[in-house]
Every structure is written in structure tokens, then in C-alpha cells.
Scaffold this motif. Structure first.
Motif, PDB file in Angstrom:
ATOM      1  N   GLN A 146       0.858  -1.201  -0.101  1.00 46.10           N
ATOM      2  CA  GLN A 146      -0.171   0.026  -0.250  1.00 46.10           C
ATOM      3  C   GLN A 146       0.903   1.312   0.188  1.00 46.10           C
ATOM      4  O   GLN A 146       1.741   1.510   1.113  1.00 46.10           O
ATOM      5  CB  GLN A 146      -0.908  -0.005   1.302  1.00 46.10           C
ATOM      6  N   ARG A 147       0.905   1.933  -1.249  1.00 46.17           N
ATOM      7  CA  ARG A 147       1.584   2.932  -1.309  1.00 46.17           C
ATOM      8  C   ARG A 147       1.095   4.215  -0.961  1.00 46.17           C
ATOM      9  O   ARG A 147      -0.260   4.368  -1.017  1.00 46.17           O
ATOM     10  CB  ARG A 147       2.148   3.311  -2.782  1.00 46.17           C
ATOM     11  N   PRO A 148       1.348   5.375  -0.208  1.00 47.78           N
ATOM     12  CA  PRO A 148       0.433   6.534   0.065  1.00 47.78           C
ATOM     13  C   PRO A 148       0.037   7.157  -1.031  1.00 47.78           C
ATOM     14  O   PRO A 148       0.433   7.364  -2.068  1.00 47.78           O
ATOM     15  CB  PRO A 148       1.768   7.705   0.565  1.00 47.78           C
ATOM     16  N   ARG A 149      -1.378   7.281  -0.865  1.00 48.43           N
ATOM     17  CA  ARG A 149      -2.270   8.238  -1.786  1.00 48.43           C
ATOM     18  C   ARG A 149      -2.267   7.390  -3.163  1.00 48.43           C
ATOM     19  O   ARG A 149      -2.557   8.047  -4.234  1.00 48.43           O
ATOM     20  CB  ARG A 149      -1.557   9.497  -2.175  1.00 48.43           C
ATOM     21  N   MET A 150      -2.152   6.059  -3.335  1.00 50.85           N
ATOM     22  CA  MET A 150      -2.036   5.133  -4.487  1.00 50.85           C
ATOM     23  C   MET A 150      -2.831   3.965  -4.012  1.00 50.85           C
ATOM     24  O   MET A 150      -2.931   3.442  -2.911  1.00 50.85           O
ATOM     25  CB  MET A 150      -0.811   5.035  -4.966  1.00 50.85           C
ATOM     26  N   GLN A 151      -3.296   3.078  -5.136  1.00 48.00           N
ATOM     27  CA  GLN A 151      -3.924   1.828  -5.142  1.00 48.00           C
ATOM     28  C   GLN A 151      -2.769   1.136  -4.604  1.00 48.00           C
ATOM     29  O   GLN A 151      -1.676   1.038  -4.884  1.00 48.00           O
ATOM     30  CB  GLN A 151      -4.426   1.470  -6.487  1.00 48.00           C
ATOM     31  N   SER A 152      -3.499  -0.166  -4.140  1.00 45.55           N
ATOM     32  CA  SER A 152      -2.380  -1.332  -3.557  1.00 45.55           C
ATOM     33  C   SER A 152      -1.905  -1.911  -4.960  1.00 45.55           C
ATOM     34  O   SER A 152      -2.457  -2.161  -5.899  1.00 45.55           O
ATOM     35  CB  SER A 152      -3.254  -2.149  -2.681  1.00 45.55           C
ATOM     36  N   TYR A 202      10.080   6.752   1.203  1.00 46.08           N
ATOM     37  CA  TYR A 202       8.698   6.991   2.149  1.00 46.08           C
ATOM     38  C   TYR A 202       8.497   5.544   2.519  1.00 46.08           C
ATOM     39  O   TYR A 202       9.315   4.537   2.077  1.00 46.08           O
ATOM     40  CB  TYR A 202       7.789   7.364   1.223  1.00 46.08           C
TER      41      TYR A 202
END
Length: 233
Positions: free
Chosen positions: A171-177, A206
Motif C-alpha cells: 500500500q503506497r501513500p495516496r495510491m492503489q495497492s 517513504y
């Protein structure tokens, strides 16, 4: 076992972990070692507890946690893998600006866990049959968490079972998994994050949150050895 582990290409393993969030070590155990290890699942005296996944909403299938003293091969794997992985873990925590650092010797880290009340061993063996699966999860168990773990597939895909792929999500920040299906053969070991890993972005490093699981087994039987380096509360 220690000599074998020391001879692994740890720079390549670190590079794979940094680039993709996991690293495969082919043929960590021989076929005979895998068969012997999987047969231990039926020896109740080796285990401290058994978990039926469906009773807890974890999926379908079951697993058992080994008790101390661990079987000799599992103890040797846990001890010998820890040192090189601690080097990677310390670099990761520095990159992610996380305070915890890990001693070079596993016994010293376990002493830290035990002093905090995390005294139950966490190496485990998982058993799946047709229709079984493992929901996405993280193996945390307490405040003291070693950020890397390993799993060794003890069964042969295409012969012992069909389906049952090992799966990672990040799970990346502000992105889809993002999903990764990890191809394993019998005896292969996969090393992967327990919780977070560092990733390089346009504004620096990050944290990426990781989870792992196993897809639905279509036929046959699948056994896996899981090696977690922190103990449980």
C-alpha cells in the motif's frame, strides 16, 4: 546450515528486497528435507498451539506454532538467517527514520523480546487443503517487531497441489495497492517484510505498508514453514 546461509549472495538479496519487496532463495532446503519437515506437522509434541483459520476469520486452513526448544533445523535457520537480515533491517530503519535498531546476534534480540513479555516462539508450519487460503495479514505479535521474515515452501506446485500462490500487497501513500504473486518451487525460501519497507520517491524515501497471504488452493495439500524472528506476547 550456518555455512550455507553465509554463502548466500546477500547483496543480491538486499537489492531484490529494495527493488521488489521480496527476495527468493532457490533450493534453501532439499526435497528430502522438505518432506521430512512437512511430516513433523503430525507430531503434536513439537507444537505449543494449533490455529484453525476459519474460527478466527483468518481464511481457511490451519497452522501450528512450534514450542521451545525448536527442532534443530528450524533453530539453525532462525539463528543463521537473523544476522544478515539484521544488517538489512538496520539500513531499512535508518532510511525510514525509525528508531529501533537490531543487535547482530539473535539471542540478544530475543532477550529484548522476552524482557518485554514476548516469550512465546513464533516459527510455525501451515497446512492447506482444497479450498483453503490465507487472508492478507501482518505477523506483528507485540511491540518488538523484526521487520523481515521468511517462508519456505515444503510442497511441490503442480504435483502436490494446484493454486495456493504466495501473494504480497503493498500500500503506497495516496495510491492503489500493488499485488505481487511470488513464484515458488518446493524448497525455495522467500524473504519479505513483516510490516513496512522503504521505497524511493520523488521527494525521498517513504514507507510502504506490506501484507502477505496465500491464494485459494484448488487441489492437493500444501505445507509451508514460516520463520518469524521476534517472539509473541
Amino acid at each position: 546450515m550456518a555455512v550455507h546461509v553465509a554463502g548466500l549472495d546477500w547483496q543480491s538479496i538486499a537489492d531484490e528486497l529494495n527493488a521488489h519487496g521480496y527476495a527468493i532463495v532457490p533450493g534453501m532446503l532439499t526435497a528430502d528435507e522438505c518432506i521430512a519437515m512437512a511430516a513433523q506437522y503430525g507430531q503434536a509434541s513439537l507444537f505449543r498451539s494449533r490455529v484453525v483459520m476459519s474460527q478466527h476469520g483468518f481464511g481457511s486452513g490451519e497452522y501450528q506454532y512450534f514450542r521451545y526448544p525448536l527442532p534443530s533445523m528450524i533453530a539453525a535457520l532462525r539463528q543463521s538467517l537473523y544476522g544478515p537480515l539484521a544488517d538489512i533491517a538496520n539500513r531499512w530503519h535508518e532510511a525510514m527514520d525509525m528508531e529501533a535498531r537490531f543487535p547482530a546476534d539473535h539471542a540478544d534480540f530475543l532477550a529484548r523480546c522476552h524482557a518485554a513479555g514476548q516469550q512465546r516462539p513464533t516459527p510455525l508450519m501451515l497446512q492447506y487443503g482444497p479450498g483453503d487460503y490465507n487472508c492478507l495479514h501482518q505477523d506483528l505479535y507485540g511491540d518488538h517487531v523484526f521487520p523481515l521474515q521468511a517462508a519456505i515452501l515444503l510442497s511441490q506446485p503442480g504435483k502436490d497441489f494446484e493454486g495456493g500462490e504466495f501473494v504480497l500487497t503493498e500500500q503506497r501513500p495516496r495510491m492503489q495497492s500493488r499485488v505481487e504473486v511470488v513464484p515458488l518451487k518446493r524448497g525455495d525460501m522467500v524473504i519479505f517484510p513483516v510490516n513496512h519497507r522503504p521505497a524511493q520517491g520523488g521527494r525521498g524515501v517513504y514507507r510502504v505498508s506490506m501484507r502477505h497471504g496465500v491464494s485459494r488452493l484448488r487441489t492437493g495439500s500444501r505445507h509451508t514453514l514460516g520463520l518469524i524472528f521476534h517472539d509473541a506476547a
